[in-house]
Design an enzyme around this catalytic site. Structure first.
Site, PDB file in Angstrom:
ATOM      1  N   GLU A  36       0.814  -1.211   0.000  1.00 18.87           N
ATOM      2  CA  GLU A  36       0.000   0.000   0.000  1.00 18.87           C
ATOM      3  C   GLU A  36       0.851   1.266   0.000  1.00 18.87           C
ATOM      4  OE1 GLU A  36      -3.231   1.854   3.153  1.00 18.87           O
ATOM      5  OE2 GLU A  36      -3.309  -0.282   2.648  1.00 18.87           O
ATOM      6  N   GLU A  65      -5.467   6.580  -0.664  1.00 19.98           N
ATOM      7  CA  GLU A  65      -5.765   7.230   0.616  1.00 19.98           C
ATOM      8  C   GLU A  65      -5.578   8.741   0.535  1.00 19.98           C
ATOM      9  OE1 GLU A  65      -3.754   7.369   5.093  1.00 19.98           O
ATOM     10  OE2 GLU A  65      -3.530   5.589   3.846  1.00 19.98           O
ATOM     11  N   HIS A  76      -9.923   3.419   2.586  1.00 24.41           N
ATOM     12  CA  HIS A  76      -9.038   3.735   3.711  1.00 24.41           C
ATOM     13  C   HIS A  76      -9.885   3.933   4.956  1.00 24.41           C
ATOM     14  CE1 HIS A  76      -7.308   7.127   6.188  1.00 24.41           C
ATOM     15  NE2 HIS A  76      -6.395   6.185   6.330  1.00 24.41           N
ATOM     16  N   GLU A 114     -11.584  -2.007   5.927  1.00 23.83           N
ATOM     17  CA  GLU A 114     -10.495  -1.912   6.902  1.00 23.83           C
ATOM     18  C   GLU A 114     -11.076  -1.686   8.294  1.00 23.83           C
ATOM     19  OE1 GLU A 114      -6.225   0.414   7.512  1.00 23.83           O
ATOM     20  OE2 GLU A 114      -7.751   1.309   6.217  1.00 23.83           O
TER      21      GLU A 114
END
Length: 370
Positions: free
Chosen positions: A233, A259, A308, A330
């Site tokens: 990432e 993100e 994110h 997440e």
């Protein structure tokens, strides 16, 4: 139902835990210490925003700078119908172009957009995901996100704990980048120790948080391939699309980004660079309106969205899209985000899955809203 006001109703100093991980500022530790750009710029005061329309109110927590921008922008919305969400977003985006397109201004647009979704779905008496298209499944698979570098035994114990709690995917943080001459070996030691602890039946991703350059990243992924990484990432700074493109062609490990990207134009560039795991955040990228557009764009490229953070706004976006497009959420296991201060009704994973309530809006209430 007309929007009557957007105002800050509370300001509260907060202190968030600081965990070790690789950062783009590591070149300047002698000046900055371990502080990250996020910790330096954002997390010190949480403000609660209130949007009112008729007998209805919605609340949203954000940082003081975002709240102040949102209040200023929202003055253009007084008297607008709360259902005119897309028109409001487009108007404010165009209005803020000289100062916006990224960063704090887009965070402010996110706040306004999310408040309008919340308020309108409360007025209709339905969960927000109902006005986004309705649910595509009963519950959302979650992945455990933390594994910040600690002593190896502690890191391994944390990883085993996530397996025992039912998670099938987890994400670690790398400790080093190009500023560390032994950085590659230090990162590999962390990955190897987690694999030794949990084996290969669990997906393992790793977060480089914008901190590598192309040369370091290429060496890193070549050594990581044997560990069957689910994705790597944010290896590069957000505007380094060329390095993203080159790296994606050089490794079988999926590269994820998003993100720190905004609206649909950034995500089109990411997709054109070969990125097939996009990670926008509704509270940063502009709100629900661009999140839905990004999901549609991703589907045309055969890409997936793994937002994110598992904030409740992202969860409503996830469940309103096909699982083939938004497969997993997440979940930050070690701390609750600053935007969830003083909230009630936040959903938590049970055995690795999250269920959303049928409560109107985003299903959350503010303890201090009165």
């Amino acid at each position: 139902m007309k929007i009557e006001s957007v105002r800050v109703i509370s300001r509260e100093k907060v202190e968030q835990p600081v965990y070790r991980y690789v950062k783009p500022t590591d070149y300047y530790k002698s000046i900055l210490g371990e502080v990250s750009p996020t910790e330096a710029a954002m997390i010190n005061e949480v403000c609660t925003l209130e949007m009112r329309a008729g007998d209805y109110a919605a609340y949203y927590n954000t940082t003081s700078d975002v709240a102040d921008f949102a209040v200023d922008l929202s003055k253009k919305l007084n008297g607008l119908d709360v259902s005119e969400i897309n028109m409001a977003w487009d108007m404010l985006y165009r209005l803020s172009l000289p100062l916006g397109r990224a960063g704090v201004m887009m965070h402010a647009l996110s706040a306004i957009n999310i408040l309008m979704y919340d308020l309108y779905s409360r007025y209709l008496g339905v969960p927000a995901y109902r006005i986004m298209g309705g649910p595509t499944r009963k519950k959302i698979r979650a992945y455990a996100s933390h594994l910040h570098p600690t002593a190896i035994p502690e890191l391994q114990e944390e990883a085993r704990k996530y397996v025992s709690e039912g998670y099938k995917t987890m994400k670690m943080r790398f400790i080093s980048g190009p500023s560390d001459i032994n950085g590659i070996d230090k990162n590999i030691e962390l990955v190897r120790s987690i694999r030794d602890a949990v084996g290969y039946d669990v997906e393992l991703a790793g977060d480089a948080w914008m901190s590598w350059n192309y040369s370091f990243a290429l060496k890193m992924v070549k050594k990581l391939e044997k560990y069957d990484m689910a994705w790597v990432e944010e290896p590069f700074m957000p505007d380094d699309f060329e390095s993203m493109k080159m790296l994606a062609l050089k490794t079988d490990i999926p590269i994820s980004e998003g993100e720190h990207h905004y609206h649909i134009y950034d995500f089109k560039r990411l997709l054109d660079a070969g990125i097939r795991i996009l990670q926008p955040d509704a509270v940063w990228t502009g709100g629900i309106t661009p999140m839905k557009k990004i999901a549609a764009l991703a589907e045309t490229y055969g890409a997936i969205i793994v937002p994110h953070t598992g904030n409740v706004y992202n969860l409503h976006c996830i469940i309103s899209e096909p699982e083939s497009v938004t497969p997993v959420a997440e979940f930050l296991t070690k701390y609750r985000e600053w935007m969830e201060q003083d909230m009630e009704g936040i959903p938590f994973p049970v055995k690795g899955y999250i269920e959303l309530s049928e409560n109107p809006g985003f299903g959350i209430e503010y303890k201090k809203s009165n």
